[in-house]
Scaffold this active site. Structure first.
Site, PDB file in Angstrom:
ATOM      1  N   PRO A  69     -27.878 112.917 102.245  1.00 22.26           N
ATOM      2  CA  PRO A  69     -27.753 112.265 100.945  1.00 22.26           C
ATOM      3  C   PRO A  69     -28.535 113.025  99.882  1.00 22.26           C
ATOM      4  O   PRO A  69     -29.685 113.390 100.099  1.00 22.26           O
ATOM      5  CB  PRO A  69     -28.356 110.873 101.186  1.00 22.26           C
ATOM      6  CG  PRO A  69     -29.248 111.043 102.364  1.00 22.26           C
ATOM      7  CD  PRO A  69     -28.645 112.115 103.211  1.00 22.26           C
ATOM      8  N   MET A  70     -27.882 113.270  98.734  1.00 23.52           N
ATOM      9  CA  MET A  70     -28.536 114.022  97.657  1.00 23.52           C
ATOM     10  C   MET A  70     -28.130 113.454  96.307  1.00 23.52           C
ATOM     11  O   MET A  70     -26.940 113.394  95.981  1.00 23.52           O
ATOM     12  CB  MET A  70     -28.133 115.498  97.722  1.00 23.52           C
ATOM     13  CG  MET A  70     -28.656 116.225  98.926  1.00 23.52           C
ATOM     14  SD  MET A  70     -28.001 117.898  99.032  1.00 23.52           S
ATOM     15  CE  MET A  70     -26.305 117.574  99.524  1.00 23.52           C
ATOM     16  N   HIS A 128     -32.007 103.411 103.039  1.00 20.12           N
ATOM     17  CA  HIS A 128     -32.982 104.427 102.622  1.00 20.12           C
ATOM     18  C   HIS A 128     -34.385 103.818 102.700  1.00 20.12           C
ATOM     19  O   HIS A 128     -34.841 103.156 101.774  1.00 20.12           O
ATOM     20  CB  HIS A 128     -32.661 104.875 101.200  1.00 20.12           C
ATOM     21  CG  HIS A 128     -33.292 106.185 100.817  1.00 20.12           C
ATOM     22  ND1 HIS A 128     -34.201 106.844 101.612  1.00 20.12           N
ATOM     23  CD2 HIS A 128     -33.157 106.972  99.710  1.00 20.12           C
ATOM     24  CE1 HIS A 128     -34.579 107.963 101.024  1.00 20.12           C
ATOM     25  NE2 HIS A 128     -33.958 108.061  99.868  1.00 20.12           N
ATOM     26  N   ASN A 164     -38.907 108.657 101.922  1.00 22.37           N
ATOM     27  CA  ASN A 164     -39.137 109.482 100.729  1.00 22.37           C
ATOM     28  C   ASN A 164     -39.869 108.777  99.600  1.00 22.37           C
ATOM     29  O   ASN A 164     -39.679 109.095  98.422  1.00 22.37           O
ATOM     30  CB  ASN A 164     -37.806 110.053 100.218  1.00 22.37           C
ATOM     31  CG  ASN A 164     -37.179 111.010 101.195  1.00 22.37           C
ATOM     32  OD1 ASN A 164     -37.679 111.195 102.299  1.00 22.37           O
ATOM     33  ND2 ASN A 164     -36.072 111.619 100.830  1.00 22.37           N
ATOM     34  N   TYR A 194     -39.626 105.644  98.549  1.00 21.58           N
ATOM     35  CA  TYR A 194     -38.916 104.579  97.838  1.00 21.58           C
ATOM     36  C   TYR A 194     -39.300 103.203  98.389  1.00 21.58           C
ATOM     37  O   TYR A 194     -40.254 103.089  99.163  1.00 21.58           O
ATOM     38  CB  TYR A 194     -37.419 104.859  97.847  1.00 21.58           C
ATOM     39  CG  TYR A 194     -37.082 106.135  97.099  1.00 21.58           C
ATOM     40  CD1 TYR A 194     -37.318 106.233  95.727  1.00 21.58           C
ATOM     41  CD2 TYR A 194     -36.597 107.260  97.765  1.00 21.58           C
ATOM     42  CE1 TYR A 194     -37.060 107.411  95.030  1.00 21.58           C
ATOM     43  CE2 TYR A 194     -36.336 108.445  97.074  1.00 21.58           C
ATOM     44  CZ  TYR A 194     -36.569 108.509  95.703  1.00 21.58           C
ATOM     45  OH  TYR A 194     -36.326 109.670  95.016  1.00 21.58           O
TER      46      TYR A 194
END
Length: 344
Positions: free
Chosen positions: A5-6, A156, A159, A161
């Protein structure tokens, strides 16, 4: 191999809908073993970047159907990454209101707004009611993902979040049922997974984790960080997930107390399901981590941006296009669907 995912910030339209250009972008990469979309927000409060798509409204759900159809027309598989940025946001993205987070602690990081990257602020500590609503937002978005034709969803929890903020002692100083103990810090993730069972089969759900993230996005590894992730991964064994998607450390953590330097190697004996690993792999190092038995899949990020035919290039040992970093997050056609394939 999977496409990681980007964030690409190409949904700069009213309603933050998926677009025809996005359908082309994902379909061009459909020969990957799995496509995982850019982070896709589960509510207006989840936004931390400009021009990112959502999947919380009926219109957004409808707009994603052109993407899933285009990928399926090429026999591809695509999961949508469900995202809440938490404190990695800015009042400018929330009509002047503070972003939400486990605790009122500034990550001292950057948020991406119309004028570019700006300093984050001290967020608002979420009430229990707001946490419960966020769980429902993920459930609603997972149901919308099924309606939109996605093959699955990725939570997610990585990172820096929102979920990661709950896991980490540097961002979560709560004293209620969502803070303090390892079990409490992980509670929101498992409440979310438990809520998802009503709308999607767990065999179509992945979870992304970044256990040794340190000194980036406000995250700090402490004595509880790895034990917290070990607890999470052990519990995830009970869910029969599609996969758990780990990231190797983003920075050198060899001198950081309590950090694990080799994530796939460390967590492979703990996680019994399909383990995906990400972070700067080449074809050779990707093959090696699978041959060593530490991972079942490797997710590639930036190489897929510049090489829509990355799978074919790996097969033929062909040279790779270089990615233009200046176009990663710009709302332009340049640097999105204009990278040439080998036959061009």
């Amino acid at each position: 191999m999977a496409m990681a995912p980007m964030t690409r910030s190409r949904a700069g339209n009213e309603g933050n809908l998926a677009t025809e250009q996005m359908a082309i972008y994902y379909a061009d990469r459909a020969d990957a073993g799995l496509l995982i979309t850019e982070g896709t927000v589960v509510s207006k409060k989840a936004v931390g970047f400009i021009n990112v798509p959502g999947i919380y409204s009926k219109e957004q759900t409808e707009s994603w159907k052109q993407v899933t159809q285009a990928v399926h027309d090429k026999d591809g598989k695509i999961f949508v990454q469900l995202w809440h940025t938490g404190r990695l946001s800015h009042p400018e993205l929330h009509n002047g209101e503070l972003p939400h987070a486990p605790s009122a602690i500034n990550p001292e990081a950057k948020a991406y707004v119309e004028s570019g990257f700006v300093d984050t602020v001290t967020p608002k500590e979420m009430t229990v009611e707001e946490i419960k609503q966020t769980v429902l937002d993920f459930k609603n978005s997972a149901a919308n993902a099924v309606e939109a034709g996605f093959d699955g969803v990725e939570i997610h929890a990585s990172n820096g979040y929102l979920f990661h903020q709950f896991f980490n002692g540097a961002s979560n100083t709560r004293t209620d049922e969502y803070g303090g103990s390892i079990e409490n810090k992980a509670r929101i993730l498992f409440e979310t997974l438990d809520a998802l069972k009503d709308v999607i089969d767990y065999s179509r759900v992945g979870v992304r984790l970044n256990p040794s993230m340190h000194g980036v996005q406000g995250m700090t590894v402490d004595q509880d960080t790895i034990p917290t992730h070990e607890y999470i991964v052990n519990r995830l064994n009970d869910y029969g997930l599609a996969y758990v998607h780990f990231s190797e450390p983003f920075t050198d953590v060899s001198a950081v107390p309590f950090a694990v330097t080799e994530i796939a190697k460390h967590f492979r004996p703990i996680y019994k399901g399909l383990l995906m690993i990400n972070k700067g792999f080449t074809k050779e190092s990707g093959n090696q981590v699978i041959e060593d038995g530490y991972a079942d899949m490797v997710a590639y990020g930036v190489p897929f941006i510049a090489n829509p035919d990355l799978v074919a290039r790996f097969e033929k040992d062909a040279p790779l296009n270089a990615a233009d970093q200046s176009t990663f997050y710009t709302f332009t056609a340049k640097g999105y669907n204009d990278y040439p394939k080998m036959d061009a």
